[in-house]
Design a protein around this motif. Structure first.
Motif, short mmCIF file in Angstrom:
data_model
loop_
_atom_site.label_atom_id
_atom_site.label_comp_id
_atom_site.label_asym_id
_atom_site.label_seq_id
_atom_site.Cartn_x
_atom_site.Cartn_y
_atom_site.Cartn_z
N ALA A 94 16.80 -4.15 2.12
CA ALA A 94 15.42 -4.26 2.59
C ALA A 94 15.23 -5.58 3.33
N HIS A 95 15.43 -5.56 4.64
CA HIS A 95 15.27 -6.75 5.45
C HIS A 95 13.80 -7.17 5.52
N THR A 96 13.57 -8.47 5.49
CA THR A 96 12.20 -8.99 5.51
C THR A 96 11.45 -8.53 6.75
N GLY A 97 12.14 -8.56 7.90
CA GLY A 97 11.49 -8.16 9.14
C GLY A 97 10.98 -6.73 9.10
N LYS A 98 11.80 -5.83 8.56
CA LYS A 98 11.38 -4.43 8.49
C LYS A 98 10.21 -4.25 7.52
N LEU A 99 10.23 -4.99 6.42
CA LEU A 99 9.10 -4.92 5.47
C LEU A 99 7.82 -5.43 6.12
N ILE A 100 7.93 -6.50 6.91
CA ILE A 100 6.75 -7.00 7.64
C ILE A 100 6.26 -5.94 8.62
N GLY A 101 7.21 -5.29 9.31
CA GLY A 101 6.84 -4.24 10.25
C GLY A 101 6.12 -3.09 9.57
N ILE A 102 6.57 -2.74 8.37
CA ILE A 102 5.92 -1.67 7.61
C ILE A 102 4.49 -2.05 7.24
N VAL A 103 4.31 -3.29 6.80
CA VAL A 103 2.97 -3.76 6.42
C VAL A 103 2.04 -3.74 7.63
N VAL A 104 2.54 -4.25 8.77
CA VAL A 104 1.74 -4.24 10.00
C VAL A 104 1.39 -2.81 10.39
N GLY A 105 2.37 -1.91 10.26
CA GLY A 105 2.12 -0.52 10.63
C GLY A 105 1.11 0.17 9.73
N ILE A 106 1.15 -0.14 8.44
CA ILE A 106 0.17 0.45 7.52
C ILE A 106 -1.23 -0.01 7.88
N VAL A 107 -1.37 -1.29 8.20
CA VAL A 107 -2.67 -1.79 8.65
C VAL A 107 -3.08 -1.07 9.94
N GLY A 108 -2.10 -0.84 10.82
CA GLY A 108 -2.38 -0.13 12.06
C GLY A 108 -2.88 1.29 11.82
N ILE A 109 -2.27 1.98 10.85
CA ILE A 109 -2.71 3.34 10.53
C ILE A 109 -4.14 3.33 10.00
N LEU A 110 -4.41 2.40 9.08
CA LEU A 110 -5.75 2.31 8.50
C LEU A 110 -6.80 2.02 9.57
N CYS A 111 -6.43 1.15 10.51
CA CYS A 111 -7.37 0.83 11.60
C CYS A 111 -7.53 2.01 12.56
N SER A 112 -6.45 2.71 12.84
CA SER A 112 -6.51 3.78 13.83
C SER A 112 -7.33 4.97 13.35
N ILE A 113 -7.38 5.19 12.03
CA ILE A 113 -8.20 6.29 11.51
C ILE A 113 -9.44 5.75 10.81
N GLY A 114 -9.74 4.46 11.09
CA GLY A 114 -10.86 3.80 10.42
C GLY A 114 -12.21 4.24 10.93
N TRP A 115 -13.22 3.51 10.52
CA TRP A 115 -14.62 3.84 10.78
C TRP A 115 -14.86 4.16 12.24
#
Length: 287
Positions: free
Chosen positions: A113-134
């Motif tokens: 589990a590379h740190t960079g990929k974990l950071i990318g996953i976190v950023v992507g999850i935030v992106g998903i939440l924003c993209s389907i957000g209010w």
């Protein structure tokens, strides 16, 4: 990179076809059903899978059966997501479903589990939440049922499908192209069982228009897979370039078409979500 561009075009074309089908009142589930016989035929003709009865006896039948049910089921969810949430949100959810497969690679398949990929996953999850957000759209009050449920089904569904295909690939006794053929055959049976239920039990009208649309959909859907495979073969030393080009390309082109062609209403937060989705793909690809 020309194969990547073709794959991006075909992938987004699938969403466009499903969007247009609703506009012309063509039954989307029936279109999806007829996509699968095309997938079987194209797999047989273009990939020429090497199979034998001995290979079938060692095949992971349970995995094939699960995928045969999930593929049409999640495809139906994709069609509903495009209808209720739009192309922009749906493409983000589908592309970022790769996070599910990445997490499985870390926790189930023993990859580091590379740190960079974990950071990318976190950023992507935030992106998903924003993209389907209010979203304050016409006749909508904040989030409605379809605005978040179907994109999340797409996100988790395609992520699980990726994991199952990876498990299938580990069964080296059966060539991967043969496994694809078996899975598509099973998905065809499941899809036609659904069609039979709708027509003969629920008395839903059979649509000849859906047959034509389904053939076109199946052609673009398979071409997306074919060109993506060709891109990896053409650039064997640069898998990250193929990965990045495909995912960023689909998200970006899907967003442009959704906003400027179909006039989908996206808020500022939604646009931030799309940008974060692209950033997350870049972080994962180059970390």
């Amino acid at each position: 990179m020309v194969y990547v561009l073709f794959s991006v075009f075909c992938s987004v074309s699938v969403s466009v076809i499903l969007k247009l089908a609703r506009r012309y009142a063509v039954d989307v589930p029936q279109i999806i059903v007829w996509n699968y016989p095309v997938a079987v035929l194209c797999t047989w003709l273009f990939l020429q899978p090497d199979w034998s009865f001995a290979a079938i006896s060692t095949a992971p039948v349970a995995l094939y059966g699960t995928l045969a049910l999930l593929l049409p089921g999640i495809f139906f969810a994709l069609g509903a997501s495009i209808r209720y949430a739009g192309i922009v949100r749906t493409e983000v959810a589908q592309r970022l479903s790769l996070f599910i497969a990445l997490l499985a690679a870390f926790w189930l398949f023993g990859e580091t589990a590379h740190t960079g990929k974990l950071i990318g996953i976190v950023v992507g999850i935030v992106g998903i939440l924003c993209s389907i957000g209010w979203h304050k759209g016409k006749n909508q009050h904040g989030l409605n049922h379809g605005m978040w449920l179907f994109p999340m089904l797409v996100f988790f569904g395609y992520g699980i499908i990726d994991i199952l295909f990876k498990l299938v690939a580990q069964h080296t006794e059966v060539p991967y192209t043969a496994s694809m053929l078996f899975v598509f055959c099973g998905a065809t049976v499941a899809a036609f069982a659904y069609l039979g239920y709708q027509v003969f039990i629920s008395r839903k009208r059979f649509s000849m228009h859906a047959v034509f649309w389904g053939i076109v959909l199946g052609g673009f859907n398979f071409a997306n897979i074919l060109f993506y495979m060709k891109a990896h073969r053409a650039l064997p030393e640069n898998p990250s370039m193929v990965f990045t080009g495909m995912n960023v390309g689909v998200i970006a082109l899907g967003a442009l078409i959704g906003i400027f062609v179909f006039n989908e209403k996206v808020s500022f937060v939604n646009k931030i979500g799309v940008i974060l989705a692209i950033v997350s793909v870049l972080i994962i690809a180059y970390s």
